[in-house]
Scaffold this motif. Structure first.
Motif, PDB file in Angstrom:
ATOM      1  N   SER A  39      54.206  45.097  31.015  1.00 13.04           N
ATOM      2  CA  SER A  39      53.436  45.414  32.227  1.00 13.04           C
ATOM      3  C   SER A  39      52.347  46.447  31.918  1.00 13.04           C
ATOM      4  CB  SER A  39      54.352  45.897  33.354  1.00 13.04           C
ATOM      5  OG  SER A  39      55.042  47.063  32.978  1.00 13.04           O
ATOM      6  N   ASP A  40      52.653  47.392  31.030  1.00 12.98           N
ATOM      7  CA  ASP A  40      51.639  48.378  30.642  1.00 12.98           C
ATOM      8  C   ASP A  40      50.529  47.748  29.801  1.00 12.98           C
ATOM      9  OD1 ASP A  40      52.809  50.408  32.084  1.00 12.98           O
ATOM     10  OD2 ASP A  40      53.769  51.341  30.357  1.00 12.98           O
ATOM     11  N   VAL A  41      50.885  46.787  28.945  1.00  9.26           N
ATOM     12  CA  VAL A  41      49.852  46.075  28.175  1.00  9.26           C
ATOM     13  C   VAL A  41      48.912  45.359  29.132  1.00  9.26           C
ATOM     14  CG1 VAL A  41      49.419  44.121  26.628  1.00  9.26           C
ATOM     15  CG2 VAL A  41      51.156  45.808  26.028  1.00  9.26           C
ATOM     16  N   LEU A  42      49.478  44.636  30.111  1.00  9.36           N
ATOM     17  CA  LEU A  42      48.645  43.888  31.058  1.00  9.36           C
ATOM     18  C   LEU A  42      47.736  44.818  31.855  1.00  9.36           C
ATOM     19  CD1 LEU A  42      51.268  41.265  32.287  1.00  9.36           C
ATOM     20  CD2 LEU A  42      49.392  40.925  30.655  1.00  9.36           C
ATOM     21  N   GLU A  43      48.268  45.942  32.285  1.00  7.01           N
ATOM     22  CA  GLU A  43      47.462  46.907  33.027  1.00  7.01           C
ATOM     23  C   GLU A  43      46.369  47.504  32.146  1.00  7.01           C
ATOM     24  OE1 GLU A  43      48.183  51.172  35.185  1.00  7.01           O
ATOM     25  OE2 GLU A  43      49.708  49.617  35.521  1.00  7.01           O
ATOM     26  N   LEU A  44      46.732  47.829  30.928  1.00  5.34           N
ATOM     27  CA  LEU A  44      45.777  48.439  30.003  1.00  5.34           C
ATOM     28  C   LEU A  44      44.681  47.456  29.584  1.00  5.34           C
ATOM     29  CD1 LEU A  44      45.224  51.141  28.691  1.00  5.34           C
ATOM     30  CD2 LEU A  44      46.821  50.537  26.871  1.00  5.34           C
ATOM     31  N   LEU A  45      45.007  46.174  29.487  1.00  2.00           N
ATOM     32  CA  LEU A  45      43.986  45.174  29.171  1.00  2.00           C
ATOM     33  C   LEU A  45      42.879  45.165  30.228  1.00  2.00           C
ATOM     34  CD1 LEU A  45      46.204  42.203  27.924  1.00  2.00           C
ATOM     35  CD2 LEU A  45      44.558  43.519  26.558  1.00  2.00           C
ATOM     36  N   ASN A  46      43.255  45.377  31.475  1.00  2.00           N
ATOM     37  CA  ASN A  46      42.271  45.416  32.563  1.00  2.00           C
ATOM     38  C   ASN A  46      41.567  46.764  32.662  1.00  2.00           C
ATOM     39  OD1 ASN A  46      42.662  42.779  33.528  1.00  2.00           O
ATOM     40  ND2 ASN A  46      44.537  43.420  34.534  1.00  2.00           N
ATOM     41  N   ARG A  47      42.232  47.798  32.229  1.00  2.00           N
ATOM     42  CA  ARG A  47      41.718  49.158  32.411  1.00  2.00           C
ATOM     43  C   ARG A  47      40.882  49.652  31.229  1.00  2.00           C
ATOM     44  NH1 ARG A  47      45.387  54.384  33.852  1.00  2.00           N
ATOM     45  NH2 ARG A  47      43.626  55.697  34.354  1.00  2.00           N
ATOM     46  N   SER A  48      41.147  49.128  30.032  1.00  2.00           N
ATOM     47  CA  SER A  48      40.486  49.649  28.835  1.00  2.00           C
ATOM     48  C   SER A  48      39.802  48.535  28.039  1.00  2.00           C
ATOM     49  CB  SER A  48      41.513  50.349  27.935  1.00  2.00           C
ATOM     50  OG  SER A  48      40.958  50.614  26.665  1.00  2.00           O
ATOM     51  N   PRO A  49      38.470  48.489  28.071  1.00  2.00           N
ATOM     52  CA  PRO A  49      37.752  47.492  27.264  1.00  2.00           C
ATOM     53  C   PRO A  49      38.062  47.617  25.759  1.00  2.00           C
ATOM     54  CG  PRO A  49      36.254  48.532  28.826  1.00  2.00           C
ATOM     55  CD  PRO A  49      37.556  49.287  28.889  1.00  2.00           C
ATOM     56  N   ALA A  50      38.242  48.843  25.282  1.00  2.00           N
ATOM     57  CA  ALA A  50      38.537  49.049  23.856  1.00  2.00           C
ATOM     58  C   ALA A  50      39.889  48.440  23.494  1.00  2.00           C
ATOM     59  CB  ALA A  50      38.522  50.538  23.519  1.00  2.00           C
ATOM     60  N   PHE A  51      40.888  48.666  24.316  1.00  2.00           N
ATOM     61  CA  PHE A  51      42.214  48.106  24.058  1.00  2.00           C
ATOM     62  C   PHE A  51      42.159  46.578  24.111  1.00  2.00           C
ATOM     63  CE2 PHE A  51      46.543  46.838  25.249  1.00  2.00           C
ATOM     64  CZ  PHE A  51      47.274  47.502  24.280  1.00  2.00           C
ATOM     65  N   ALA A  52      41.445  46.034  25.101  1.00  2.00           N
ATOM     66  CA  ALA A  52      41.315  44.577  25.229  1.00  2.00           C
ATOM     67  C   ALA A  52      40.630  43.975  24.001  1.00  2.00           C
ATOM     68  CB  ALA A  52      40.541  44.231  26.504  1.00  2.00           C
ATOM     69  N   GLU A  53      39.591  44.643  23.504  1.00  2.00           N
ATOM     70  CA  GLU A  53      38.896  44.138  22.309  1.00  2.00           C
ATOM     71  C   GLU A  53      39.802  44.203  21.085  1.00  2.00           C
ATOM     72  OE1 GLU A  53      34.788  44.927  19.776  1.00  2.00           O
ATOM     73  OE2 GLU A  53      34.950  45.689  21.821  1.00  2.00           O
TER      74      GLU A  53
END
Length: 193
Positions: free
Chosen positions: A110-124
């Motif tokens: 759930s934290d990964v999914l939230e962070l993917l939306n919240r952090s462009p750097a993490f998503a990249e």
């Protein structure tokens, strides 16, 4: 957390800002596993993914006779977890344990999914990791079905020289899908060349 910061930056041409990294690191929890302590047991759901700060781990299955089959090895600056179980919340068919005492930074799905939306750097970073993982998996499959044992070991040593120092011969042999005796013979032949 500096290792995680450096790891994320390795995927980003312009790096991650300190402010964005402060957000990213707030999602991680620190954990230490003793040698041979389980990160995941067969039949359990993989609820965390871990970034290895120090130590080494292995992912394996066990057949009905008790034989272990290594499917993945992990060291510092690698991510550890059962991807399928983590993504689908299905029981894992693998065991993952610490080969050495291991320090991890853990994150939940759930934290990964939230962070993917919240952090462009993490998503990249995650996109880049998925691309590298896919390419590495295809290389390993191709090598397993089309290369002999000597070539597989030679490629392993070339691609992962640090693993040879960290894992014993029987673990490496299992990872390569060969017997310990075959690996001993290959190593002797390579020394004699």
């Amino acid at each position: 957390m500096k290792q995680l910061f450096d790891y994320i930056n390795s995927y980003l041409p312009n790096g991650v800002s300190e402010d964005e990294f402060t957000v990213i690191k707030s999602y991680f929890k620190h954990k230490v596993l003793r040698k041979r302590q389980y990160f995941l047991r067969e039949g359990d759901i993989c609820r965390f993914y871990g970034f290895i700060v120090s130590g080494s781990m292995r992912q394996y299955s066990v057949d009905e006779y008790g034989a272990e089959f290594i499917v993945q090895l992990f060291i510092e600056n690698w991510w550890v977890g059962d991807r399928e179980s983590f993504r689908t919340a299905a029981p894992s068919v693998y065991n993952i344990d610490a080969w050495e005492q291991t320090e991890l930074l853990l994150i939940t799905r759930s934290d990964v999914l939230e962070l993917l939306n919240r952090s462009p750097a993490f998503a990249e970073m995650v996109r880049g990791m998925d691309d590298r993982n896919s390419a590495a998996t295809l290389k390993r499959i191709t090598s397993s079905i089309s290369s002999g044992a000597e070539k597989r070991y030679s490629e392993f040593v070339s691609n992962y020289p640090e693993f040879v120092q960290r894992f014993p011969q029987h673990v490496i042999a299992s990872y390569l899908g060969i017997s310990k005796d075959t690996l001993s013979r290959i190593k002797r032949q390579m020394l004699n060349k």
